[in-house]
Every structure is written in structure tokens, then in C-alpha cells.
Motif scaffolding. Structure first.
Motif, PDB file in Angstrom:
ATOM      1  N   SER A 188       0.303   7.506   0.131  1.00 34.09           N
ATOM      2  CA  SER A 188      -0.860   7.615   1.006  1.00 34.09           C
ATOM      3  C   SER A 188      -1.526   6.254   1.205  1.00 34.09           C
ATOM      4  O   SER A 188      -1.898   5.886   2.325  1.00 34.09           O
ATOM      5  CB  SER A 188      -1.861   8.610   0.403  1.00 34.09           C
ATOM      6  N   LEU A 189      -1.650   5.493   0.103  1.00 32.32           N
ATOM      7  CA  LEU A 189      -2.264   4.163   0.199  1.00 32.32           C
ATOM      8  C   LEU A 189      -1.393   3.199   0.997  1.00 32.32           C
ATOM      9  O   LEU A 189      -1.891   2.360   1.751  1.00 32.32           O
ATOM     10  CB  LEU A 189      -2.500   3.597  -1.204  1.00 32.32           C
ATOM     11  N   TYR A 190      -0.066   3.323   0.836  1.00 29.58           N
ATOM     12  CA  TYR A 190       0.850   2.436   1.554  1.00 29.58           C
ATOM     13  C   TYR A 190       0.778   2.676   3.062  1.00 29.58           C
ATOM     14  O   TYR A 190       0.808   1.727   3.852  1.00 29.58           O
ATOM     15  CB  TYR A 190       2.270   2.660   1.047  1.00 29.58           C
ATOM     16  N   LYS A 191       0.677   3.953   3.442  1.00 31.87           N
ATOM     17  CA  LYS A 191       0.579   4.271   4.871  1.00 31.87           C
ATOM     18  C   LYS A 191      -0.720   3.731   5.469  1.00 31.87           C
ATOM     19  O   LYS A 191      -0.782   3.430   6.659  1.00 31.87           O
ATOM     20  CB  LYS A 191       0.668   5.783   5.079  1.00 31.87           C
ATOM     21  N   LYS A 192      -1.742   3.597   4.620  1.00 30.71           N
ATOM     22  CA  LYS A 192      -3.012   3.031   5.077  1.00 30.71           C
ATOM     23  C   LYS A 192      -3.053   1.509   4.894  1.00 30.71           C
ATOM     24  O   LYS A 192      -4.083   0.890   5.132  1.00 30.71           O
ATOM     25  CB  LYS A 192      -4.174   3.657   4.294  1.00 30.71           C
ATOM     26  N   LYS A 193      -1.913   0.957   4.443  1.00 34.87           N
ATOM     27  CA  LYS A 193      -1.783  -0.488   4.252  1.00 34.87           C
ATOM     28  C   LYS A 193      -2.773  -1.034   3.223  1.00 34.87           C
ATOM     29  O   LYS A 193      -3.281  -2.150   3.333  1.00 34.87           O
ATOM     30  CB  LYS A 193      -1.939  -1.240   5.572  1.00 34.87           C
ATOM     31  N   LEU A 194      -3.012  -0.197   2.183  1.00 31.68           N
ATOM     32  CA  LEU A 194      -3.927  -0.610   1.130  1.00 31.68           C
ATOM     33  C   LEU A 194      -3.197  -1.179  -0.077  1.00 31.68           C
ATOM     34  O   LEU A 194      -3.820  -1.752  -0.975  1.00 31.68           O
ATOM     35  CB  LEU A 194      -4.818   0.564   0.698  1.00 31.68           C
TER      36      LEU A 194
END
Length: 349
Positions: free
Chosen positions: A163-169
Motif C-alpha cells: 500500500s505504501l509503495y503504491k503511494k510512493k511512500l
């Protein structure tokens, strides 16, 4: 009148003789072209160990005119690392000495985990060769249950990371780390399930072969991890001395003091008297004469004391380690021979 004509004739004759004499001397007599200047001593080879704010460690090696990365360590997110340097300021080190060792908790944990699994597998092999199946079947089931719990926890971590990767976090490296750990645990569960199946249905000989293959696989993994661990050491690529750095990102430097560089400013007009690769005599303020090989004359022109100069770099052997990098010395550079005319012209310039 006759007296005056004789007088003028004598003066003309003397002038002609002097001119001829000077012309002959101009071809016969030569003088050393000596330049009085200041020389800066720098190392021919050096190495810097740098620590960045993100914990990354880098070692950069400098050979004259070239520099490149020699060693890089980037800690994984969440990993706790320590580094230990065995070198001391001004300490002489030799090529092959260990300059820096990095300890990674995560890598060490993986090694310990594999070592334990290898020991258990070897013990299981010995037990199976002489023991009964029921105890082994129960142990195999327990390993599967434990692995399932690990997978449940890692799946939650991976879903959160996804989820964080998809938000580029988070970075792709961190995302791949979670993904790799989950896949490894799933593979491990499959192996344990095959172990249980072999225990319940397979023959003793087949299972022994399976365990032997597993032992070999675990040894290969351990070898790979230990190889990674060995890459966490920085080995000295040359002999030199160590200089500790303070209030800087550079932890320490290593300087080769066997071969040094003299960086000397030369007037732009005298640049044509220099030839790259040629050796020149250089007299330093202590009276010592050294032989320096011209490695490079820089193209950039500097303006120093109302004069255009170019900086020239000469390499020389630092016999008995008389000279130290960083020092400045008054120097006399002997560029070669000049004739009488040029000598006089320079004398009265």
C-alpha cells in the motif's frame, strides 16, 4: 681629420669583434633555466572513507587524475549496524590490512538462523538413520505450524508495504525486501510439507537422500551469506599512513607516502619548455635535489601575483619519507638549457 677617421674605424672594429664574440658565445655558452617557485606536496594515491547522513558508508580511491568508488555499504531499512576501525591516526598500514569492519544485525540474524537450521537438519538426519518416525513426524508438523505463523505476520507487513509503495511512500528496494521475505517463507513451508510427506509416505532411503540434499543446500546458502559478510570489510589496497578526520563526513583517509606529487605553478610563457613524461631536476629549500617526472600540465590558467601561471604536477619517489603530503616548500625547477641571449633577456626582464 686623419686621427678621427682612425678613431672611428677602431671603434667600429671593436664593435664588430664584440658582436662576433657575443654571437659565438651565444652558441657556445649555455645556462640552466631555473624557476624559483613554491611546490605543494600531495599524495599520488589516497583513499577516503566517508559516512553519509543516511548511514551509507563509501570508500573512494584516488590515483593521480582518477578517482572511483572502492567500497559501498548501504544499510537496509530497519537494520542496525555498527562499524569498527582498527586503524590509528598516523599508523602505518600495509596492503591487505583490514581498515574497516561493518556488523549488520540483520545479516548476522540470517546467518544464525541458517546455522541453527543446518544443525537441526544434520541432527534429524542422524536421528532418522537410527530412530523412529513418529517423533520426526511430530517435529515436522510443528515446523509447518511455526512457518504458517511467520507467513501470517509477513503477509501483513507485505500488504502494508504494498500500500505504501503504491503511494510512493517507500522505495522499490524496501518493497522488494518484504516481498522476498514472504516468498522465502512460503518456499520454506513447502519444503517442510515435503519433509512431512516423505516422513509419512516415503521410504527411509528416500528421506535420507532428501535430508542430505537439504544439508547441501543450507551449506550453500550459508556460504553465500558469509561471502556477503566478508564484503562488509574494507581491505587496504596499498601501503600508507592513516589520518583520522574530525568534524567531517570523512571518517579517515589513507595516504600513500612512497610516491608523492609536487604541484608547481609555472609561468604561462615557460610552459613550452615542459614535456609530459620527461624528468626534471627540482631543488627544494632543504638543498635536496629530487628528480620529478612531469605527469600533467593543467590547461586552466591561474592569475597569481600579477602573472599568468599553469600548475604542473611532477611525481617523485619519497625516499626515506622525508616529505609529507600537504606541505609547501620553496622550490627551484630546472627546465633545461638556454643560450646567452635568452639568459640576458631574462636577466634584465
Amino acid at each position: 681629420m686623419i686621427y678621427r677617421e682612425k678613431k672611428y674605424t677602431l671603434l667600429a672594429a671593436i664593435s664588430v669583434v664584440l658582436m662576433v664574440l657575443l654571437l659565438i658565445l651565444n652558441f657556445v655558452i649555455s645556462f640552466d633555466l631555473r624557476l624559483q617557485t613554491i611546490a605543494n606536496v600531495t599524495p599520488y594515491k589516497s583513499l577516503d572513507v566517508i559516512k553519509y547522513n543516511n548511514g551509507e558508508l563509501e570508500a573512494r580511491r584516488y590515483n593521480f587524475g582518477k578517482n572511483y568508488g572502492l567500497f559501498t555499504f548501504v544499510p537496509e531499512r530497519g537494520d542496525s549496524i555498527e562499524f569498527e576501525s582498527l586503524v590509528v591516526n598516523s599508523n602505518k598500514i600495509n596492503s591487505g590490512d583490514t581498515l574497516l569492519t561493518i556488523y549488520s544485525d540483520q545479516l548476522q540474524h540470517e546467518i544464525i538462523k541458517l546455522e541453527a537450521e543446518l544443525a537441526n537438519t544434520i541432527s534429524e538426519l542422524k536421528v532418522f538413520e537410527t530412530g523412529e518416525k513418529p517423533q520426526l513426524i511430530e517435529a515436522a508438523r510443528n515446523k509447518i505450524l511455526l512457518t504458517e505463523k511467520i507467513i501470517e505476520r509477513q503477509l501483513l507487513q507485505f500488504n502494508r508495504a504494498d500500500s505504501l509503495y503504491k503511494k510512493k511512500l517507500i522505495s522499490s528496494d524496501e518493497y522488494e525486501t518484504y516481498k522476498y521475505s514472504l516468498e522465502q517463507s512460503k518456499i520454506q513451508k513447502t519444503i517442510y510439507e515435503e519433509e512431512l510427506l516423505n516422513l509419512m509416505t516415503g521410504s527411509k532411503k528416500e528421506y535420507i537422500n532428501f535430508l542430505n540434499s537439504k544439508v547441501m543446500g543450507l551449506k550453500d546458502q550459508l556460504k553465500s551469506l558469509r561471502k556477503r559478510k566478508s564484503k562488509h570489510q574494507l581491505i587496504a589496497p596499498f601501503d600508507g599512513i592513516v589520518l583520522q578526520r574530525f568534524n567531517s563526513d570523512t571518517l579517515f583517509s589513507v595516504w600513500d607516502i612512497d610516491t608523492l606529487i609536487l604541484r608547481i605553478p609555472v609561468k604561462e610563457k615557460d610552459k613550452d619548455n615542459l614535456q609530459t613524461g620527461k624528468e626534471y631536476n627540482i631543488k627544494l629549500n632543504n638543498g635536496n635535489m629530487i628528480v620529478g617526472k612531469l605527469l600533467r600540465a593543467e590547461r586552466e590558467i591561474k592569475y597569481i601575483e600579477n602573472t599568468n601561471v599553469v600548475f604542473c604536477s611532477f611525481s617523485f619517489c619519497n625516499i626515506y619519507h622525508k616529505y609529507n603530503p600537504g606541505a609547501f616548500y620553496p622550490a627551484e625547477l630546472i627546465l633545461g638549457k638556454i643560450n646567452l641571449k635568452e639568459y640576458l633577456w631574462r636577466l634584465f626582464e
